[in-house]
Scaffold this active site. Sequence first.
Site, short mmCIF file in Angstrom:
data_model
loop_
_atom_site.label_atom_id
_atom_site.label_comp_id
_atom_site.label_asym_id
_atom_site.label_seq_id
_atom_site.Cartn_x
_atom_site.Cartn_y
_atom_site.Cartn_z
N SER A 325 0.68 -0.71 -0.30
CA SER A 325 0.03 0.29 0.07
C SER A 325 0.85 0.82 -0.01
CB SER A 325 -0.82 -0.14 1.51
OG SER A 325 -2.11 1.25 1.34
N ASP A 382 -8.73 -4.83 -6.39
CA ASP A 382 -7.77 -4.11 -5.57
C ASP A 382 -8.20 -2.53 -6.20
OD1 ASP A 382 -6.73 -2.35 -3.92
OD2 ASP A 382 -4.97 -4.02 -3.78
N HIS A 448 -7.35 -5.42 -0.62
CA HIS A 448 -6.46 -5.08 -0.70
C HIS A 448 -5.68 -5.14 1.43
CE1 HIS A 448 -4.30 -1.65 -1.02
NE2 HIS A 448 -3.82 -1.40 0.60
#
Length: 521
Positions: A325, A382, A448
């Site tokens: 991320s 995602d 995610h």
Amino acid sequence: MRAGFRCGQSHLSKPSSWASVRAVLVQGRPEKARSHLANLEKLLHKEAEPDKKPIERDQQPNSSRGRRLLEGLNLAHIWPDGIPGRAVEAAAEMSPRRLTRIQQLLQQKQPEYSPRNHLGARWREYHGSKDWAGLLDPLDENLRREMVRYGEFIQAAYHSFHSDPATTEGGINSWREVGLPDKSYQVTKSLYATSSIGLPKWVDDVAPDLGWMTQRSSWVGYVAVCQDECEVARMGRRDIVISLRGTATCLEWAENFRALLVPVEETENYQSSEDEAKVECGFLSLFRTQGEHTPSLAETVAQEVRRLMEKYKGETLSITITGHSLGAALAVLVADEISTCAPEVPPVAVFSFGGPRVGNRAFADRIKSNNVKVLRIVNNQDMITRVPGIFMSDELDQKLRDNVQIASLLEFLDTKMPLAYSHVGTELRVDTKMSPYLKPDADVACCHDLEAYLHLVDGFMASNCPFRPNAKRSLFKLLSEQGSNVKKLYTSKAKSLTLKIENDGGVCMSKCLPSPSFQHE
């Protein structure tokens, strides 16, 4: 008794031997034996009744005949934990393919990993020297193992931060423990990222216990070096790992939304140009801002890499940066920084999970020209991997650029638009819908989630193949973190199924729920 009992060929069904067997058993354990033998006798007489049509043996499986006879004997009183055949059947439902050797899997108390083969002379190829050509589709088993291993380094960063999230001057100057998944590595440096923006003081006064959520500087990761000589020999070089976690604090979230592209480098005599490398403002802020008690992330990693290069001078080294991320975005900036921080920098590679776009096309070209290799692991579902910038997939972008007329327009927009972002490096695309465990409509958080990413990578064989049946990764962590997104078949069984295996003690499914695999690749 269990091993030798066969319903179809049992000597108990022969009248000639029944009396002698009955006498011996009654003589040994009078009370219990009489009860069980009475049940058996009724069952045998019932099967021998002439008015009922006998069932042919080829029409009735041995397993169903054996189950009926075991139920008639009421073995639950003799074996308190129930009939093992039933336990195996129940456990088999945990597997989408109903594996017949599930009992072996349940006895496995530790997660099983794909084999660590000797990388030897091919380590540069696995590190991206050829942009992982020929290794991704189908996925090479050694590369899969390396990707999962680097993902676990990121998980260690998450765990270390959440165990002690507050940043103080004393904490920065003290040693922070990091539970590394690979004990052959040793942490050498803690890394901090600082936001250039802050929140009003009254926010901390309202919720003093959550002060770490509004602190400007936060522990974001670490540098570790492989110290085990056997592992160095296996990998073909001494590996330096830089691991970076994802977004955790309020100010980090605020920086994520500062999506304006800004130049990577600005000097006093800076002059803007159309083809200059630009990156997201918030990511660059976290990377280059100096904290009250700590230098910037950019300065820290560059100093530590130079120190380690000097310490291990003369050895074959590699630098691997891994992040998830926000950490994936910072990993690309770190790679860009250290690729030119010293002469003859070792090969630099980035393994990113669920990373957003970082900069424009000129920045992507800059990364490539500095010989930085980037492997982006992307989940189809995602949404984070499609921002910031124009909400367009890489496939569509490439198709448009293949058209000469449209390509010239896109190139013009790349230099003029303030949100003209472009991805960097090579992509491995996985898909939540390929997992037999996760719901096809899993929510955004699951798609995610880092553990979900590792689960998908561990099961990926090729883009045109189903989830591999001998996936190694345990399902326990996936269930504990994404239980609402796991199919009900597995969540219900995980809550209810506890097995006792004869002579081996108990195996609690809540503590050990591995993927349906017990085979080596």
